[in-house]
Structure formats: C-alpha cells, structure tokens
Motif scaffolding. Structure first.
Motif, mmCIF file in Angstrom:
data_model
loop_
_atom_site.group_PDB
_atom_site.id
_atom_site.type_symbol
_atom_site.label_atom_id
_atom_site.label_comp_id
_atom_site.label_asym_id
_atom_site.label_seq_id
_atom_site.Cartn_x
_atom_site.Cartn_y
_atom_site.Cartn_z
ATOM 1 N N LEU A 380 0.646 -1.280 -0.231
ATOM 2 C CA LEU A 380 0.135 -0.014 0.024
ATOM 3 C C LEU A 380 0.936 1.327 0.231
ATOM 4 C CD1 LEU A 380 -2.662 -0.738 2.670
ATOM 5 C CD2 LEU A 380 -3.309 -0.389 0.122
ATOM 6 N N LEU A 381 0.860 2.406 -1.469
ATOM 7 C CA LEU A 381 1.740 2.865 -1.231
ATOM 8 C C LEU A 381 0.827 4.045 -0.778
ATOM 9 C CD1 LEU A 381 2.774 2.616 -5.155
ATOM 10 C CD2 LEU A 381 3.846 2.017 -2.320
ATOM 11 N N ASN A 382 0.861 5.126 0.496
ATOM 12 C CA ASN A 382 0.125 6.481 1.368
ATOM 13 C C ASN A 382 1.473 7.399 1.147
ATOM 14 O OD1 ASN A 382 -1.717 5.241 3.380
ATOM 15 N ND2 ASN A 382 0.056 3.306 3.216
ATOM 16 N N VAL A 383 0.174 8.036 0.303
ATOM 17 C CA VAL A 383 0.981 9.355 -0.216
ATOM 18 C C VAL A 383 0.168 10.432 0.700
ATOM 19 C CG1 VAL A 383 2.056 11.030 -2.168
ATOM 20 C CG2 VAL A 383 1.505 8.679 -2.617
ATOM 21 N N VAL A 384 1.254 11.577 1.162
ATOM 22 C CA VAL A 384 0.415 12.338 2.448
ATOM 23 C C VAL A 384 1.049 13.417 2.277
ATOM 24 C CG1 VAL A 384 -0.525 10.737 4.489
ATOM 25 C CG2 VAL A 384 2.677 11.586 4.057
ATOM 26 N N TRP A 385 0.100 14.391 2.497
ATOM 27 C CA TRP A 385 0.738 16.440 1.799
ATOM 28 C C TRP A 385 -0.239 17.231 3.046
ATOM 29 C CZ3 TRP A 385 -1.411 13.432 -1.473
ATOM 30 C CH2 TRP A 385 -2.987 14.213 -1.696
ATOM 31 N N ARG A 406 9.924 4.945 3.815
ATOM 32 C CA ARG A 406 9.577 6.472 3.596
ATOM 33 C C ARG A 406 10.481 6.672 2.390
ATOM 34 N NH1 ARG A 406 8.345 11.974 7.381
ATOM 35 N NH2 ARG A 406 9.613 13.280 5.938
ATOM 36 N N VAL A 407 9.187 7.190 1.624
ATOM 37 C CA VAL A 407 10.173 8.023 0.297
ATOM 38 C C VAL A 407 9.666 9.574 0.140
ATOM 39 C CG1 VAL A 407 10.603 7.911 -2.318
ATOM 40 C CG2 VAL A 407 10.197 6.036 -0.624
ATOM 41 N N ASP A 408 11.104 10.514 0.213
ATOM 42 C CA ASP A 408 10.894 11.335 -0.130
ATOM 43 C C ASP A 408 11.537 12.241 -1.563
ATOM 44 O OD1 ASP A 408 10.509 13.319 2.935
ATOM 45 O OD2 ASP A 408 11.226 11.644 3.200
ATOM 46 N N PHE A 409 10.947 13.425 -2.316
ATOM 47 C CA PHE A 409 11.195 13.622 -3.080
ATOM 48 C C PHE A 409 11.370 15.438 -3.391
ATOM 49 C CE2 PHE A 409 8.107 10.465 -3.494
ATOM 50 C CZ PHE A 409 7.715 9.365 -3.830
ATOM 51 N N PHE A 410 11.640 15.844 -1.718
ATOM 52 C CA PHE A 410 12.446 17.705 -2.535
ATOM 53 C C PHE A 410 12.966 17.122 -1.172
ATOM 54 C CE2 PHE A 410 7.718 16.636 -3.465
ATOM 55 C CZ PHE A 410 7.414 17.519 -4.205
ATOM 56 N N PRO A 411 14.136 18.361 -1.528
ATOM 57 C CA PRO A 411 14.564 18.861 -3.286
ATOM 58 C C PRO A 411 14.910 17.652 -4.141
ATOM 59 C CG PRO A 411 16.412 19.035 -1.419
ATOM 60 C CD PRO A 411 15.348 18.963 -0.721
ATOM 61 N N GLU A 415 15.187 7.237 -0.201
ATOM 62 C CA GLU A 415 14.735 6.730 0.690
ATOM 63 C C GLU A 415 15.066 6.706 2.236
ATOM 64 O OE1 GLU A 415 14.158 2.689 -0.783
ATOM 65 O OE2 GLU A 415 13.417 4.018 -2.847
ATOM 66 N N GLY A 416 13.762 6.157 3.457
ATOM 67 C CA GLY A 416 14.811 6.257 4.276
ATOM 68 C C GLY A 416 13.379 5.267 5.425
ATOM 69 N N SER A 417 14.013 5.027 7.216
ATOM 70 C CA SER A 417 13.305 4.779 7.758
ATOM 71 C C SER A 417 11.931 5.227 7.777
ATOM 72 C CB SER A 417 13.247 3.704 8.949
ATOM 73 O OG SER A 417 12.606 3.411 9.399
ATOM 74 N N CYS A 418 9.767 4.718 8.284
ATOM 75 C CA CYS A 418 9.028 5.571 8.641
ATOM 76 C C CYS A 418 9.097 5.961 10.017
ATOM 77 C CB CYS A 418 8.083 4.644 8.228
ATOM 78 S SG CYS A 418 7.554 4.264 6.626
ATOM 79 N N GLY A 419 10.671 5.638 10.517
ATOM 80 C CA GLY A 419 10.493 5.640 11.997
ATOM 81 C C GLY A 419 9.667 4.140 12.715
ATOM 82 N N SER A 420 9.034 4.293 14.318
ATOM 83 C CA SER A 420 9.281 3.576 14.757
ATOM 84 C C SER A 420 7.204 3.717 14.918
ATOM 85 C CB SER A 420 8.855 3.654 16.340
ATOM 86 O OG SER A 420 10.918 3.510 16.985
ATOM 87 N N ARG A 421 6.968 2.319 14.877
ATOM 88 C CA ARG A 421 5.736 2.493 14.360
ATOM 89 C C ARG A 421 5.059 3.236 15.989
ATOM 90 N NH1 ARG A 421 2.101 -2.090 12.569
ATOM 91 N NH2 ARG A 421 0.158 -1.728 13.070
ATOM 92 N N THR A 431 3.480 17.919 4.887
ATOM 93 C CA THR A 431 3.967 19.156 4.932
ATOM 94 C C THR A 431 3.343 19.826 3.018
ATOM 95 O OG1 THR A 431 6.185 19.091 3.705
ATOM 96 C CG2 THR A 431 6.244 19.633 5.989
ATOM 97 N N SER A 432 3.784 20.507 2.294
ATOM 98 C CA SER A 432 3.741 20.612 0.915
ATOM 99 C C SER A 432 3.548 20.250 0.186
ATOM 100 C CB SER A 432 3.428 22.325 0.656
ATOM 101 O OG SER A 432 4.306 22.986 1.026
ATOM 102 N N SER A 433 4.939 19.465 0.733
ATOM 103 C CA SER A 433 5.348 18.640 -0.445
ATOM 104 C C SER A 433 6.032 17.444 0.060
ATOM 105 C CB SER A 433 7.193 19.354 -0.205
ATOM 106 O OG SER A 433 7.367 20.184 0.116
ATOM 107 N N PRO A 434 4.628 16.364 -0.585
ATOM 108 C CA PRO A 434 4.206 15.089 -0.005
ATOM 109 C C PRO A 434 5.322 13.784 -0.038
ATOM 110 C CG PRO A 434 2.854 16.397 -2.553
ATOM 111 C CD PRO A 434 4.487 16.755 -1.949
ATOM 112 N N VAL A 435 5.287 12.781 0.980
ATOM 113 C CA VAL A 435 5.451 12.329 1.345
ATOM 114 C C VAL A 435 5.460 10.779 0.908
ATOM 115 C CG1 VAL A 435 7.766 13.358 2.378
ATOM 116 C CG2 VAL A 435 5.616 12.157 3.412
ATOM 117 N N LEU A 436 5.742 9.432 0.506
ATOM 118 C CA LEU A 436 5.198 8.350 0.251
ATOM 119 C C LEU A 436 5.501 7.575 1.668
ATOM 120 C CD1 LEU A 436 4.481 6.721 -2.895
ATOM 121 C CD2 LEU A 436 5.864 5.799 -1.162
ATOM 122 N N LEU A 437 4.684 6.807 1.981
ATOM 123 C CA LEU A 437 5.370 5.804 2.919
ATOM 124 C C LEU A 437 4.696 3.987 2.167
ATOM 125 C CD1 LEU A 437 5.136 7.645 4.749
ATOM 126 C CD2 LEU A 437 4.837 6.454 6.595
#
Length: 441
Positions: A380-385, A406-411, A415-421, A431-437
């Motif tokens: 499941l690809l969750n894009v939040v902004w 976690r995938v950031d696109f800006f700038p 790719e990295g960890s989503c952190g702890s559950r 933020t206004s720059s979307p990220v993907l989990l």
C-alpha cells in the motif's frame, strides 16, 4: 346485412393468435441473432484509454522545436502521451508550415500516444460576425474548418490516441468574443461532416475550455453558446468526452469542481461523457514561485487527478518558452529552455517509477491533511501532504510486523525508515511537499 366481429369461430381465432405469436417469436429471434452477429456496442471514450499508471500522463510539446531525443526522454520518464496543436496550412496561422504527419509518426516511433488538438478560431473559420453565414456564392466559412478537421482526422485516425476539437474557445486569444454566438454553427458543421464520412474516433474530446463549463467559478463563466454547442455535440455522439483546463492557485480545489462538473453533465443526460484535463500546469517565475513551489504544486496536481479518478492529465509544458525569470508564460516547463531539469521533473518522474502498475484504493482529506492510498501488488502506497503548514498524519498498517519505507521527493529523492510504529500504524509530519510511505506485510 349486419356483420359482427364475433362471428369468427374459436378455432380460426386461435389459429390467428398462434400465427401472430409465431411471427412475433420469429421476429424476436431474428433481432436477437442480428444483435449477436453485430456484437456488443463499440466502446468509445476516455474510459477505453489504457495506462500503466493511476492517471495517464501527457506533456505539452512545441511541434516546431521538439527533437527525437526529447520524445525518447519523455517516454523513458513515465509519460505516455504528448499533446500538440495542429493548424491548417495557412501562412497566417501556420507560418512555418510544420509537417504534422511526420511529427505524428515521430511520436509513434517514440512509443508515445498523440493528443492532437485541431485549432479553430479566428483566421481559421471566421474573422468577423457574419463570416459563417451562407449567402450568394458563400457556403459558409464553417465548412472550411469542417473540411480541414475531418480530412486530417480521417488521414491519421490510426496513429492518434486522442483527438481534441478546438482549444479554449472561451478565451479571446483563440476566439473573438463577437464570434461566440456563431460557434455552434461551426461545431455542428464539423459534427455533420464527421457523421457523413462515418469518421468515429475512439476518443474525441472538446472544447478545451479555459474556464469551468456549466459550473463557473472564480475565473468567470463559459458563454452559454459554447456550453450548448458542447451538449449538442456530445449528445449526437460526435464528442466522447469533455476537456477542460483547470488552472488554479492550489490543486486541491479541483476535486470539488470535478464533482460539480460531473453532476452538471449527468443532469444533461451526458452520463457517459468523461472528463479530461487536457492542459494544466504551474510556472516557476519570480518573485511569485520558485522551482520548489512549482514542483510541489505539479506533484499535487497529479495526486488530485488520481484522487478524482480522472483518466488523463496533460501537463503544460515540457520545456520553458523563454529565458526571463520574471515572465509567467516563459516558465511553465518541466525543463528550462536550455534543457536543464527542474525540481518538478525530478520529483514527478521518480514518483512515476514507484506508482507504475498501481491503482487507487482511497483518498481522504482530514482537515487539510491529505492522504491518497494506492495499491501496487502487496504494498500500500500512502502519499500524504498538506496545502500549507505542517500536520501530523497517522498512516494505518496491518500486522505488527509490517514493513514501512519512507520516500521523500524534495528537493531530491531519498529513501529511509518510517520510524517506530505508533499504535496501529506510523505517523508522519506532512507538509506541502508530499511524502510516500510504502507499507507491506
């Protein structure tokens, strides 16, 4: 002598009823056989457009300057189509006499689909009020465009994915306001010509409205004559879908406008008419918007179209028109005029690599915190902004052993960890720059 309709004997009456019933049965059987032989009705419209992505993505190109290397790069970047306008071979509107048939073949060789916009408007089917009216020795100027458009469609029907009739007739740049009352005559002439020649493209859209038809909005209302012309063309099976240009300050407001437009189309018995965003973009020009802000808006533009279920989006445009940092019209490109990639190019193309072969699952707007969920295989690809400030968003996950990336696109993409559950999932500062989990078990 007195006669009576009741004098017929019972056997003869029964025979007639049986004969009539048998005849009706034979007719019904013949009709059913004919229907089977003919097969199901031919599917047409934007719903028939296939894509590897949640939204098929196109980009505007300049027919005079686009190179084969450009076309190959466009395809490799995740775009599936390109859009360009075609004008009649008149020096006044097509001074360089571009070889459009050759361009269409070049686009096809690059494995791209073509969205071809056939331009009408001033200097093509009329200059002044009355130009379209027939008279002694004058068959009506509307026939000029009808002949040009129908000839071009017929000649290239096998090589064009989407046909678009006219471009922004509600914009005085493309159609003089004095000619608006006569637009219906030109539209009707073209539709009649296509019907006479039995030309029925799978996808033919119109009219590339600059404003939102039937609904209106902050940027004004479409003239009723243009709306009526569209309804007539759509009901006559001439146009399969409506094409609009949803320019606006923030993409998220388009969602409600799409819904309003859908309601208005359905009220006019145009339930099968799809919605196409055939031109929409954001410019990076100072001091209004830098490249980072442009990238965020274009990215969110794609996400909102996926959320709304829009099948086709064309971005304006591939390359900047000029070099001025302060000119809006010079800076709509995903690349600079010199060919340098902007942030919007990088963010969008990296995102397309991830969401290829994915489909929309859901979309939520919780107080300005947006979450679009796509499914790709078992992930499941969750894009939040957000539209502005920072908000904490909770992204649910299934089993406690779920993996989250976690995938950031800006700038730039990283790719990295989503952190702890946390509880039933993961949290992210949106933020206004979307990220993907990306979450998978």
């Amino acid at each position: 002598m007195k006669t009576s309709t009741t004098s017929m004997t019972m056997p003869s009456l029964l025979s007639r009823k049986l004969a009539g019933g048998l005849g009706a049965l034979l007719l019904a059987t013949a009709a059913a056989a004919a229907a089977v032989a003919a097969g199901p009705a031919e599917a047409r419209g934007i719903g028939t457009l296939s894509s590897e992505y949640p939204v098929a993505l196109s980009v505007q190109i300049d027919p005079a300057t686009i190179t084969d290397d450009d076309l190959r790069e466009i395809r490799a970047s995740g775009f599936e189509l390109v859009r360009f306008g075609v004008r009649p071979p008149l020096k006044s509107v097509n001074p360089t006499l571009i070889d459009y048939p050759k361009l269409i073949q070049r686009v096809r060789q690059a494995r791209l689909g073509a969205i071809v916009t056939l331009f009408g408007g001033k200097e093509i089917w009329g200059h002044e009020p009355g130009d379209l009216r027939g008279g002694p020795g004058n068959a009506g100027k509307e026939s000029l465009f009808a002949d040009f458009a129908s000839d071009f469609i017929k000649a290239h029907s096998a090589d064009v994915a989407v046909w678009e009739i006219w471009n922004e007739p509600d914009n005085k740049t493309f159609l003089q306001p004095a000619l608006v009352p006569e637009f219906g005559a030109a539209s009707s002439a073209l539709c009649s010509k296509l019907a006479q020649r039995q030309i029925r493209p799978d996808i033919i859209v119109g009219f590339g409205f600059a404003k939102l038809p039937f609904v209106g909005g902050s940027n004004g209302k479409v003239p009723t004559e243009l709306e009526d012309a569209f309804v007539s063309a759509a009901k006559s099976d001439c146009l399969t879908d409506i094409s609009i240009h949803p320019y606006r300050s923030v993409p998220e407001t388009a969602l409600a406008d799409y819904e309003k437009l859908r309601v208005q189309l359905d009220r006019r018995q145009l339930n099968k008419t799809g919605i196409v965003a055939s031109e929409w973009g954001y410019a990076s020009y100072m001091p209004v918007r830098d490249q980072g802000a442009q990238a965020s808006l274009i990215f969110r533009e794609y996400l909102i179209n996926a959320a709304a279920g829009i099948r086709l989006l064309n971005l304006y445009s591939w390359r900047d028109r000029g070099d001025s940092y302060f000119s809006k019209e010079d800076n709509f490109g995903l690349k600079s005029k010199g060919g340098e990639k902007k942030e919007a190019y990088s963010a969008l193309t990296e995102f397309l690599k991830i969401v290829r072969h994915s489909q929309k699952v859901s979309y939520q707007d919780a107080g300005g915190a947006n979450r679009l969920v796509l499914r790709r295989g078992q992930s499941l690809l969750n894009v939040v902004w957000t539209q502005g400030g920072e908000k904490t968003v909770s992204v649910p996950a299934g089993a406690s052993g779920s993996k989250c990336t976690r995938v950031d696109f800006f700038p730039v993409m990283r790719e990295g960890s989503c952190g702890s559950r946390s509880g039933e999932g993961f949290t992210v500062k949106a933020t206004s720059s979307p990220v993907l989990l990306s979450i998978s078990d």
